[in-house]
Design an enzyme around this catalytic site. Sequence first.
Site, short mmCIF file in Angstrom:
data_model
loop_
_atom_site.label_atom_id
_atom_site.label_comp_id
_atom_site.label_asym_id
_atom_site.label_seq_id
_atom_site.Cartn_x
_atom_site.Cartn_y
_atom_site.Cartn_z
CE LYS A 18 -3.86 -2.01 2.14
NZ LYS A 18 -4.49 -2.75 3.36
CD GLN A 67 -3.68 -4.53 6.79
OE1 GLN A 67 -3.25 -3.36 5.87
NE2 GLN A 67 -4.32 -5.58 6.26
CG ASP A 96 -10.33 -0.27 5.00
OD1 ASP A 96 -10.05 -0.63 3.78
OD2 ASP A 96 -9.32 -0.84 5.99
#
Length: 300
Positions: free
Chosen positions: A54, A98, A121
Amino acid sequence: MTAQIIDGKAFAASVREKVAAHVARLKDESGITPGLAVVLVGEDPASQVYVRSKGKQTVEVGMNSYEHKLEANTPEADLLALIDKLNNDPAVHGILVQLPLPDHMREDLVINSIDPAKDVDGFHISNVGLLGTGQKSMVPCTPLGCLMMLREQLGSLSGLDAVVIGRSNIVGKPMAQLLLGDSCTVTIAHSRTKDLPGVVGRADIVVAAVGRAEMVPGDWIKPGATVIDVGINRIDAPEKGEGKTRLVGDVHFESAAKVAGAITPVPGGVGPMTIACLLANTLTACCRANELTEPDGLTA
Ligand code: NDP
């Protein structure tokens, strides 16, 4: 029939190009550089690989990447304090924590402490509610990538019968909401669904997000249907040598590709689109925060 293979790798590259072009224009015209902060707690090897990837792709499209690595035994309060700091940092437009988090941390509490406008997200309860009510929101990356591929493949999705196999908060449910938003007739299937083959057999669009290797065989699929395989499963591959493994999806690719109109492979289908959509969401969040024009075709 032999299905067209939907090349997620190439599609993701085209999304990254669009993002990079928009980022360059943004920098030129307003002096603003979008920034993505990724927070990793602990040493999970798969998570470390994702976070590295990422960060690399964020920089490649011209954005700023901020990585925060915390020890596995970090108190939850320290993580919340870091998120608070990032929420208030104007250089940070997107925040990703994460998952999974260590057991002593409450995942819902942590996710819901992120500023919804920076929740790239799309897991914050406000974004879930906005998506469910058809309002502008941050959309979870994997379903967003699937939607982009479906629109590219089929044009309008209006009136099509779609089945989403799986009802998780990160893939199945938001995927179903997005398909409904594009006027599909949506069925959500799960482990208690009666007659899954019959449900799949009626669908023009099949999205499989289960996590069970090759569970959907070709003879369940309606001829000509478009199949999006989200599953990532590692199985033994003795043909490659002792102890070797390979990745497969939730759909049995060889048999399904003989029946479907189009299908995503695993690997090389949905996977690459997920990070591309994370970059797209970060750009979108930056544009919204600064009341600038959002990029075309990169949101739901
Ligand atoms: P979850 O385990 O959270 O959810 C799986 C879903 O599948 C559940 O709703 C479950 O039903 C359903 N299910 C399980 N067994 C069956 C069955 N026999 N028949 C029908 N439905 C069944 O998984 P995720 O949604 O997080 O992930 C799904 C897959 O997608 C995984 O392989 C994951 O690795 C992959 N993935 C890939 C990503 C990518 O970037 N390509 C990103 C995210 C996930 P129930 O609710 O009844 O238990």
